[in-house]
Design a protein around this motif. Sequence first.
Motif, PDB file in Angstrom:
ATOM      1  N   ARG A 119      -7.738 -54.583 -20.672  1.00 26.19           N
ATOM      2  CA  ARG A 119      -9.382 -54.183 -20.317  1.00 26.19           C
ATOM      3  C   ARG A 119      -9.526 -52.888 -19.916  1.00 26.19           C
ATOM      4  O   ARG A 119     -10.285 -52.030 -20.440  1.00 26.19           O
ATOM      5  N   ALA A 120      -8.602 -52.415 -18.993  1.00 26.18           N
ATOM      6  CA  ALA A 120      -8.604 -51.201 -18.409  1.00 26.18           C
ATOM      7  C   ALA A 120      -8.238 -49.849 -19.432  1.00 26.18           C
ATOM      8  O   ALA A 120      -9.017 -49.061 -19.442  1.00 26.18           O
ATOM      9  N   VAL A 121      -7.447 -50.268 -20.190  1.00 26.70           N
ATOM     10  CA  VAL A 121      -7.057 -49.110 -21.208  1.00 26.70           C
ATOM     11  C   VAL A 121      -8.132 -49.105 -22.278  1.00 26.70           C
ATOM     12  O   VAL A 121      -8.474 -47.789 -22.661  1.00 26.70           O
ATOM     13  N   ARG A 122      -8.748 -50.126 -22.585  1.00 29.64           N
ATOM     14  CA  ARG A 122      -9.649 -50.392 -23.681  1.00 29.64           C
ATOM     15  C   ARG A 122     -10.953 -49.409 -23.145  1.00 29.64           C
ATOM     16  O   ARG A 122     -11.634 -48.527 -23.848  1.00 29.64           O
ATOM     17  N   ALA A 123     -11.317 -49.860 -21.973  1.00 32.11           N
ATOM     18  CA  ALA A 123     -12.590 -48.896 -21.399  1.00 32.11           C
ATOM     19  C   ALA A 123     -12.253 -47.552 -21.369  1.00 32.11           C
ATOM     20  O   ALA A 123     -13.051 -46.743 -21.470  1.00 32.11           O
ATOM     21  N   ALA A 124     -11.030 -47.175 -20.614  1.00 26.64           N
ATOM     22  CA  ALA A 124     -10.647 -45.648 -20.589  1.00 26.64           C
ATOM     23  C   ALA A 124     -10.615 -44.995 -21.700  1.00 26.64           C
ATOM     24  O   ALA A 124     -10.987 -43.838 -22.008  1.00 26.64           O
ATOM     25  N   LEU A 125     -10.613 -45.893 -22.995  1.00 25.74           N
ATOM     26  CA  LEU A 125     -10.338 -45.211 -24.166  1.00 25.74           C
ATOM     27  C   LEU A 125     -11.602 -45.412 -24.953  1.00 25.74           C
ATOM     28  O   LEU A 125     -11.850 -44.853 -26.090  1.00 25.74           O
ATOM     29  N   SER A 126     -12.596 -45.928 -24.406  1.00 26.43           N
ATOM     30  CA  SER A 126     -13.893 -46.224 -25.238  1.00 26.43           C
ATOM     31  C   SER A 126     -14.474 -45.047 -25.934  1.00 26.43           C
ATOM     32  O   SER A 126     -15.262 -45.086 -26.828  1.00 26.43           O
ATOM     33  N   LEU A 158      -5.944 -47.744 -10.959  1.00 28.37           N
ATOM     34  CA  LEU A 158      -5.894 -46.346 -10.933  1.00 28.37           C
ATOM     35  C   LEU A 158      -5.369 -45.615 -12.138  1.00 28.37           C
ATOM     36  O   LEU A 158      -5.619 -44.621 -12.510  1.00 28.37           O
ATOM     37  N   LEU A 159      -4.535 -46.645 -12.951  1.00 26.42           N
ATOM     38  CA  LEU A 159      -4.111 -45.791 -14.296  1.00 26.42           C
ATOM     39  C   LEU A 159      -5.528 -45.893 -15.243  1.00 26.42           C
ATOM     40  O   LEU A 159      -5.706 -44.748 -15.830  1.00 26.42           O
ATOM     41  N   ARG A 160      -6.591 -46.786 -15.129  1.00 17.36           N
ATOM     42  CA  ARG A 160      -7.729 -46.660 -15.757  1.00 17.36           C
ATOM     43  C   ARG A 160      -8.499 -45.243 -15.480  1.00 17.36           C
ATOM     44  O   ARG A 160      -8.787 -44.822 -16.242  1.00 17.36           O
ATOM     45  N   ASN A 161      -8.478 -45.037 -14.161  1.00 12.13           N
ATOM     46  CA  ASN A 161      -9.053 -43.910 -13.781  1.00 12.13           C
ATOM     47  C   ASN A 161      -8.496 -42.559 -14.235  1.00 12.13           C
ATOM     48  O   ASN A 161      -8.849 -41.616 -14.693  1.00 12.13           O
ATOM     49  N   ARG A 162      -7.046 -42.734 -14.243  1.00 14.61           N
ATOM     50  CA  ARG A 162      -6.218 -41.468 -14.694  1.00 14.61           C
ATOM     51  C   ARG A 162      -6.105 -41.430 -16.152  1.00 14.61           C
ATOM     52  O   ARG A 162      -6.241 -40.082 -16.714  1.00 14.61           O
ATOM     53  N   LEU A 163      -6.089 -42.301 -16.877  1.00 18.58           N
ATOM     54  CA  LEU A 163      -6.315 -42.319 -18.544  1.00 18.58           C
ATOM     55  C   LEU A 163      -7.762 -41.840 -18.728  1.00 18.58           C
ATOM     56  O   LEU A 163      -7.852 -41.081 -19.725  1.00 18.58           O
ATOM     57  N   SER A 164      -8.692 -42.357 -18.091  1.00 13.22           N
ATOM     58  CA  SER A 164     -10.148 -41.751 -18.216  1.00 13.22           C
ATOM     59  C   SER A 164     -10.163 -40.202 -18.064  1.00 13.22           C
ATOM     60  O   SER A 164     -10.878 -39.665 -18.743  1.00 13.22           O
ATOM     61  N   LEU A 165      -9.749 -39.690 -16.847  1.00 14.08           N
ATOM     62  CA  LEU A 165      -9.492 -38.191 -16.861  1.00 14.08           C
ATOM     63  C   LEU A 165      -8.624 -37.498 -17.943  1.00 14.08           C
ATOM     64  O   LEU A 165      -9.119 -36.411 -18.505  1.00 14.08           O
ATOM     65  N   ARG A 166      -7.665 -38.137 -18.560  1.00 16.85           N
ATOM     66  CA  ARG A 166      -6.880 -37.387 -19.777  1.00 16.85           C
ATOM     67  C   ARG A 166      -7.690 -37.311 -20.830  1.00 16.85           C
ATOM     68  O   ARG A 166      -7.909 -36.515 -21.721  1.00 16.85           O
ATOM     69  N   LEU A 219      -1.392 -38.665 -24.829  1.00 21.95           N
ATOM     70  CA  LEU A 219      -1.993 -38.855 -23.637  1.00 21.95           C
ATOM     71  C   LEU A 219      -1.136 -39.712 -22.679  1.00 21.95           C
ATOM     72  O   LEU A 219      -0.974 -40.752 -23.159  1.00 21.95           O
ATOM     73  N   ARG A 220      -0.900 -39.309 -21.683  1.00 21.22           N
ATOM     74  CA  ARG A 220       0.006 -40.044 -20.656  1.00 21.22           C
ATOM     75  C   ARG A 220      -0.536 -40.235 -19.318  1.00 21.22           C
ATOM     76  O   ARG A 220      -0.921 -39.340 -18.939  1.00 21.22           O
ATOM     77  N   ALA A 221      -0.479 -41.294 -18.798  1.00 23.76           N
ATOM     78  CA  ALA A 221      -0.991 -41.717 -17.430  1.00 23.76           C
ATOM     79  C   ALA A 221      -0.068 -42.493 -16.819  1.00 23.76           C
ATOM     80  O   ALA A 221       0.157 -43.546 -17.511  1.00 23.76           O
ATOM     81  N   GLN A 222       0.231 -42.614 -15.688  1.00 19.13           N
ATOM     82  CA  GLN A 222       0.749 -43.619 -14.769  1.00 19.13           C
ATOM     83  C   GLN A 222       0.267 -43.638 -13.507  1.00 19.13           C
ATOM     84  O   GLN A 222      -0.286 -42.810 -12.680  1.00 19.13           O
ATOM     85  N   ALA A 223       0.248 -44.688 -12.783  1.00 15.17           N
ATOM     86  CA  ALA A 223       0.074 -44.859 -11.426  1.00 15.17           C
ATOM     87  C   ALA A 223       0.666 -46.089 -10.834  1.00 15.17           C
ATOM     88  O   ALA A 223       1.094 -47.062 -11.235  1.00 15.17           O
ATOM     89  N   LEU A 277       9.899 -50.676  -0.754  1.00 19.99           N
ATOM     90  CA  LEU A 277       9.141 -49.505  -1.434  1.00 19.99           C
ATOM     91  C   LEU A 277       7.731 -49.880  -0.771  1.00 19.99           C
ATOM     92  O   LEU A 277       7.124 -51.033  -0.928  1.00 19.99           O
ATOM     93  N   PRO A 278       6.954 -48.635  -0.637  1.00 17.93           N
ATOM     94  CA  PRO A 278       5.582 -48.767  -0.157  1.00 17.93           C
ATOM     95  C   PRO A 278       4.747 -48.993  -1.350  1.00 17.93           C
ATOM     96  O   PRO A 278       3.589 -49.566  -1.263  1.00 17.93           O
ATOM     97  N   ARG A 279       4.859 -48.652  -2.837  1.00 18.02           N
ATOM     98  CA  ARG A 279       4.109 -48.810  -3.740  1.00 18.02           C
ATOM     99  C   ARG A 279       5.262 -49.401  -5.051  1.00 18.02           C
ATOM    100  O   ARG A 279       5.373 -48.726  -6.065  1.00 18.02           O
ATOM    101  N   PRO A 280       5.593 -50.709  -5.100  1.00 19.85           N
ATOM    102  CA  PRO A 280       6.387 -51.053  -6.145  1.00 19.85           C
ATOM    103  C   PRO A 280       5.806 -51.441  -7.338  1.00 19.85           C
ATOM    104  O   PRO A 280       6.542 -51.749  -8.311  1.00 19.85           O
ATOM    105  N   ALA A 281       4.443 -51.617  -7.518  1.00 19.18           N
ATOM    106  CA  ALA A 281       3.761 -52.015  -8.889  1.00 19.18           C
ATOM    107  C   ALA A 281       3.454 -50.763  -9.394  1.00 19.18           C
ATOM    108  O   ALA A 281       3.067 -49.535  -8.904  1.00 19.18           O
ATOM    109  N   LEU A 282       4.068 -50.433 -10.745  1.00 20.45           N
ATOM    110  CA  LEU A 282       3.846 -49.290 -11.588  1.00 20.45           C
ATOM    111  C   LEU A 282       3.027 -49.764 -12.789  1.00 20.45           C
ATOM    112  O   LEU A 282       3.388 -50.535 -13.673  1.00 20.45           O
ATOM    113  N   ALA A 283       1.980 -49.028 -13.126  1.00 20.16           N
ATOM    114  CA  ALA A 283       1.299 -49.218 -14.311  1.00 20.16           C
ATOM    115  C   ALA A 283       1.266 -47.910 -15.194  1.00 20.16           C
ATOM    116  O   ALA A 283       0.853 -46.756 -14.790  1.00 20.16           O
ATOM    117  N   GLN A 284       1.747 -47.823 -16.644  1.00 21.91           N
ATOM    118  CA  GLN A 284       1.779 -46.699 -17.494  1.00 21.91           C
ATOM    119  C   GLN A 284       1.295 -46.764 -18.743  1.00 21.91           C
ATOM    120  O   GLN A 284       1.092 -47.969 -19.221  1.00 21.91           O
TER     121      GLN A 284
END
Length: 86
Positions: A11-18, A71-79, A56-60, A39-46
Amino acid sequence: MTDTDRNEAERAVRAALSDIPGDIDTVQVTLTLLADPSLPRPALAQALVAVDGHRLRAQAAAPALPEAIDLLRNRLSLRVSYLRAS
């Protein structure tokens, strides 16, 4: 990963690419949760998206997957906005 995490990432990627200009050739999304409690941030979305020959590449990284996906949705929307402006 749970089905909820996968569905939310989709859903997040579809929204960012709409509003993307051009045809989307491929989309690859990777969710990773490292099992290291130190690790302080063990979850990664790419995400890697191919659009009309552009990539276009984004990760968070975040403490939990839902936050990393958001965060990935926001960064991909920016790209996408950078691609529209070019």
